[in-house]
Design a protein around this motif. Structure first.
Motif, PDB file in Angstrom:
ATOM      1  N   HIS A  35      -5.120 -11.144   7.198  1.00 37.90           N
ATOM      2  CA  HIS A  35      -4.712  -9.992   6.931  1.00 37.90           C
ATOM      3  C   HIS A  35      -3.501  -9.708   6.090  1.00 37.90           C
ATOM      4  CE1 HIS A  35      -2.344 -12.019  10.004  1.00 37.90           C
ATOM      5  NE2 HIS A  35      -1.108 -11.164   9.331  1.00 37.90           N
ATOM      6  N   ILE A  36      -3.156  -8.343   5.893  1.00 42.90           N
ATOM      7  CA  ILE A  36      -2.133  -8.003   5.140  1.00 42.90           C
ATOM      8  C   ILE A  36      -1.091  -7.368   6.141  1.00 42.90           C
ATOM      9  CG2 ILE A  36      -1.441  -6.276   3.449  1.00 42.90           C
ATOM     10  CD1 ILE A  36      -4.141  -6.776   2.201  1.00 42.90           C
ATOM     11  N   ASN A  37       0.214  -7.556   5.946  1.00 50.93           N
ATOM     12  CA  ASN A  37       1.294  -6.803   6.841  1.00 50.93           C
ATOM     13  C   ASN A  37       1.817  -5.904   6.315  1.00 50.93           C
ATOM     14  OD1 ASN A  37       3.063  -6.674   8.874  1.00 50.93           O
ATOM     15  ND2 ASN A  37       4.632  -8.087   7.686  1.00 50.93           N
ATOM     16  N   CYS A  38       1.835  -4.521   6.728  1.00 52.49           N
ATOM     17  CA  CYS A  38       2.407  -3.452   6.129  1.00 52.49           C
ATOM     18  C   CYS A  38       3.439  -2.829   7.367  1.00 52.49           C
ATOM     19  CB  CYS A  38       1.133  -2.541   6.312  1.00 52.49           C
ATOM     20  SG  CYS A  38       1.450  -0.665   5.473  1.00 52.49           S
ATOM     21  N   VAL A  39       4.537  -2.450   6.688  1.00 52.94           N
ATOM     22  CA  VAL A  39       5.365  -1.988   7.392  1.00 52.94           C
ATOM     23  C   VAL A  39       5.855  -0.506   6.837  1.00 52.94           C
ATOM     24  CG1 VAL A  39       8.098  -2.128   8.105  1.00 52.94           C
ATOM     25  CG2 VAL A  39       6.544  -4.115   7.875  1.00 52.94           C
ATOM     26  N   GLY A  48       5.403  18.226   4.380  1.00 52.02           N
ATOM     27  CA  GLY A  48       4.260  17.299   4.893  1.00 52.02           C
ATOM     28  C   GLY A  48       4.879  16.135   5.603  1.00 52.02           C
ATOM     29  N   PHE A  49       4.614  15.034   5.220  1.00 55.76           N
ATOM     30  CA  PHE A  49       4.972  13.593   5.925  1.00 55.76           C
ATOM     31  C   PHE A  49       5.477  12.891   4.346  1.00 55.76           C
ATOM     32  CE2 PHE A  49       1.753  15.301   8.609  1.00 55.76           C
ATOM     33  CZ  PHE A  49       2.664  15.707   9.648  1.00 55.76           C
ATOM     34  N   ASN A  50       6.720  12.395   4.550  1.00 56.54           N
ATOM     35  CA  ASN A  50       7.075  11.480   3.648  1.00 56.54           C
ATOM     36  C   ASN A  50       6.863   9.977   4.348  1.00 56.54           C
ATOM     37  OD1 ASN A  50       7.716  12.805   1.402  1.00 56.54           O
ATOM     38  ND2 ASN A  50       9.490  13.396   2.368  1.00 56.54           N
ATOM     39  N   LEU A  51       6.099   9.132   3.590  1.00 58.69           N
ATOM     40  CA  LEU A  51       5.846   7.845   3.941  1.00 58.69           C
ATOM     41  C   LEU A  51       6.564   6.785   3.084  1.00 58.69           C
ATOM     42  CD1 LEU A  51       2.196   7.886   4.957  1.00 58.69           C
ATOM     43  CD2 LEU A  51       3.880   8.170   6.308  1.00 58.69           C
ATOM     44  N   LYS A  52       7.291   5.680   3.544  1.00 60.94           N
ATOM     45  CA  LYS A  52       7.829   4.493   2.763  1.00 60.94           C
ATOM     46  C   LYS A  52       7.257   3.511   3.385  1.00 60.94           C
ATOM     47  CE  LYS A  52      12.103   6.796   1.254  1.00 60.94           C
ATOM     48  NZ  LYS A  52      13.409   6.701   1.214  1.00 60.94           N
ATOM     49  N   GLY A  53       6.876   2.370   2.583  1.00 57.51           N
ATOM     50  CA  GLY A  53       6.283   1.172   3.009  1.00 57.51           C
ATOM     51  C   GLY A  53       6.278   0.033   2.233  1.00 57.51           C
ATOM     52  N   ASN A  54       6.012  -0.973   3.065  1.00 56.85           N
ATOM     53  CA  ASN A  54       5.858  -2.564   2.027  1.00 56.85           C
ATOM     54  C   ASN A  54       4.647  -3.106   2.466  1.00 56.85           C
ATOM     55  OD1 ASN A  54       6.850  -4.788   0.914  1.00 56.85           O
ATOM     56  ND2 ASN A  54       7.704  -5.396   2.578  1.00 56.85           N
ATOM     57  N   LEU A  55       3.947  -3.429   1.697  1.00 56.67           N
ATOM     58  CA  LEU A  55       2.856  -4.490   1.703  1.00 56.67           C
ATOM     59  C   LEU A  55       3.216  -5.785   1.365  1.00 56.67           C
ATOM     60  CD1 LEU A  55       0.099  -2.255  -0.153  1.00 56.67           C
ATOM     61  CD2 LEU A  55       0.459  -2.739   2.287  1.00 56.67           C
ATOM     62  N   SER A  56       2.812  -6.772   2.195  1.00 54.37           N
ATOM     63  CA  SER A  56       3.279  -8.112   2.084  1.00 54.37           C
ATOM     64  C   SER A  56       2.161  -9.178   2.408  1.00 54.37           C
ATOM     65  CB  SER A  56       4.456  -8.541   3.143  1.00 54.37           C
ATOM     66  OG  SER A  56       4.768  -9.887   2.984  1.00 54.37           O
ATOM     67  N   TYR A  57       1.669 -10.011   1.379  1.00 52.61           N
ATOM     68  CA  TYR A  57       0.376 -10.723   1.461  1.00 52.61           C
ATOM     69  C   TYR A  57       0.567 -11.718   0.539  1.00 52.61           C
ATOM     70  CZ  TYR A  57      -1.110  -7.861  -2.371  1.00 52.61           C
ATOM     71  OH  TYR A  57      -0.755  -6.990  -3.525  1.00 52.61           O
ATOM     72  N   ASN A  58      -0.164 -12.939   0.734  1.00 48.79           N
ATOM     73  CA  ASN A  58      -0.383 -13.952  -0.341  1.00 48.79           C
ATOM     74  C   ASN A  58      -1.723 -14.144  -0.891  1.00 48.79           C
ATOM     75  OD1 ASN A  58       2.456 -15.258   0.154  1.00 48.79           O
ATOM     76  ND2 ASN A  58       1.461 -16.051   1.968  1.00 48.79           N
ATOM     77  N   PHE A  70      -3.040 -21.993  -6.661  1.00 47.64           N
ATOM     78  CA  PHE A  70      -1.754 -21.728  -6.015  1.00 47.64           C
ATOM     79  C   PHE A  70      -1.838 -20.489  -5.147  1.00 47.64           C
ATOM     80  CE2 PHE A  70      -0.875 -19.742  -9.827  1.00 47.64           C
ATOM     81  CZ  PHE A  70       0.223 -18.850  -9.588  1.00 47.64           C
ATOM     82  N   GLN A  71      -0.773 -20.363  -4.125  1.00 54.24           N
ATOM     83  CA  GLN A  71      -0.498 -19.280  -3.422  1.00 54.24           C
ATOM     84  C   GLN A  71       0.506 -18.443  -4.113  1.00 54.24           C
ATOM     85  OE1 GLN A  71       0.371 -19.361   0.644  1.00 54.24           O
ATOM     86  NE2 GLN A  71      -1.488 -20.410   1.261  1.00 54.24           N
ATOM     87  N   ASN A  72       0.412 -17.141  -4.288  1.00 60.76           N
ATOM     88  CA  ASN A  72       1.278 -16.227  -4.901  1.00 60.76           C
ATOM     89  C   ASN A  72       1.684 -15.095  -3.930  1.00 60.76           C
ATOM     90  OD1 ASN A  72       1.661 -13.450  -6.601  1.00 60.76           O
ATOM     91  ND2 ASN A  72       2.170 -15.314  -7.780  1.00 60.76           N
ATOM     92  N   HIS A  73       2.903 -14.944  -3.628  1.00 58.83           N
ATOM     93  CA  HIS A  73       3.553 -14.024  -2.628  1.00 58.83           C
ATOM     94  C   HIS A  73       3.635 -12.671  -3.157  1.00 58.83           C
ATOM     95  CE1 HIS A  73       5.061 -12.611   1.135  1.00 58.83           C
ATOM     96  NE2 HIS A  73       6.131 -11.874   0.548  1.00 58.83           N
ATOM     97  N   GLN A  74       3.147 -11.757  -2.576  1.00 57.33           N
ATOM     98  CA  GLN A  74       3.206 -10.328  -3.110  1.00 57.33           C
ATOM     99  C   GLN A  74       3.982  -9.499  -2.121  1.00 57.33           C
ATOM    100  OE1 GLN A  74       1.768  -9.009  -6.206  1.00 57.33           O
ATOM    101  NE2 GLN A  74       1.742 -11.197  -6.626  1.00 57.33           N
ATOM    102  N   ASP A  75       4.974  -8.987  -2.565  1.00 59.16           N
ATOM    103  CA  ASP A  75       5.858  -7.699  -1.807  1.00 59.16           C
ATOM    104  C   ASP A  75       5.837  -6.449  -2.507  1.00 59.16           C
ATOM    105  OD1 ASP A  75       6.701  -8.449   0.845  1.00 59.16           O
ATOM    106  OD2 ASP A  75       8.395  -9.777  -0.073  1.00 59.16           O
ATOM    107  N   ILE A  76       5.132  -5.546  -2.122  1.00 57.78           N
ATOM    108  CA  ILE A  76       4.840  -4.229  -2.786  1.00 57.78           C
ATOM    109  C   ILE A  76       5.385  -2.869  -2.057  1.00 57.78           C
ATOM    110  CG2 ILE A  76       3.273  -2.701  -4.035  1.00 57.78           C
ATOM    111  CD1 ILE A  76       1.356  -4.931  -3.889  1.00 57.78           C
ATOM    112  N   LEU A  77       6.313  -2.307  -2.601  1.00 62.20           N
ATOM    113  CA  LEU A  77       7.357  -1.177  -1.981  1.00 62.20           C
ATOM    114  C   LEU A  77       6.347   0.250  -2.418  1.00 62.20           C
ATOM    115  CD1 LEU A  77      10.823  -2.001  -2.528  1.00 62.20           C
ATOM    116  CD2 LEU A  77       9.597  -2.277  -0.401  1.00 62.20           C
ATOM    117  N   PHE A  78       6.233   0.920  -1.733  1.00 63.65           N
ATOM    118  CA  PHE A  78       5.394   2.232  -2.101  1.00 63.65           C
ATOM    119  C   PHE A  78       5.931   3.428  -1.240  1.00 63.65           C
ATOM    120  CE2 PHE A  78       2.754   0.730   1.492  1.00 63.65           C
ATOM    121  CZ  PHE A  78       2.587   1.826   2.195  1.00 63.65           C
ATOM    122  N   LYS A  79       5.780   4.497  -2.124  1.00 63.46           N
ATOM    123  CA  LYS A  79       6.119   5.870  -1.297  1.00 63.46           C
ATOM    124  C   LYS A  79       4.818   6.712  -1.515  1.00 63.46           C
ATOM    125  CE  LYS A  79      10.964   5.985  -2.633  1.00 63.46           C
ATOM    126  NZ  LYS A  79      12.064   6.639  -3.416  1.00 63.46           N
TER     127      LYS A  79
END
Length: 166
Positions: A35-39, A48-58, A70-79
């Motif tokens: 799974h992918i972690n989304c906060v 409307g609705f303003n969303l801010k989030g972070n996707l975190s996965y390997n 190899f494993q590459n960690h990704q942290d993606i911020l989005f609006k």
């Protein structure tokens, strides 16, 4: 990933979601976990609705220099803005999804899939010290050294220098 209007209207702060990898159907990307972690945070406003989030996965990725996986960690911020106002859809530099008043829920999976694809690195290296493969014999120089003559340092304009000096 489904978001419901009643939750969005109340608003929330740093709510965690686990998105199953198979639900995203992202081609050419191999994940190391199920799974992918989304906060996600949501603030309702007059647009409307303003969303801010972070996707975190390997990711499981092959190094472009030595071809080692190899494993590459990704942290993606989005609006993201969810809005019923069509005039906002033409704004540049904003991620906006049309969300009419009649809809009770919205699926933002396509947005998440696109964000992940656009955030995947183009040049992937397992480490700064990666020496890659020998261009002559193909041995991984991070694991073992080789004695190929082509490993000798050459200057790119060596032949030109010889012609000029003669």
């Amino acid at each position: 990933m489904q978001l419901f209007r009643n939750e969005l209207q109340i608003g929330f702060e740093k709510k965690g979601y686990f998105i199953p990898v198979e639900s995203l159907d992202v081609p050419n990307i191999k994940f190391s976990g199920p799974h992918i972690n989304c906060v996600l945070s949501c603030k309702p406003d007059n647009q409307g609705f303003n969303l801010k989030g972070n996707l975190s996965y390997n990711l499981l990725i092959h190094c472009d220099r030595c071809l080692t996986e190899f494993q590459n960690h990704q942290d993606i911020l989005f609006k993201l803005i969810l809005t019923p106002q069509k005039e906002l859809l033409s704004e540049k530099n904003e991620e906006i999804i049309f969300f009419t008043e009649e809809l009770e829920q919205i699926d933002i999976t396509p947005f998440i899939r696109e964000t992940m694809q656009l955030s995947t690195p183009i040049k992937i290296i397992c480490g700064e010290s990666c020496m890659g493969l020998c261009s002559h014999c193909g041995v991984n120089l991070n694991i073992k050294s080789c004695n190929c003559k082509s490993r000798k340092k050459r200057l790119p304009f060596e032949k030109l220098d010889q012609l000029i000096s003669n």
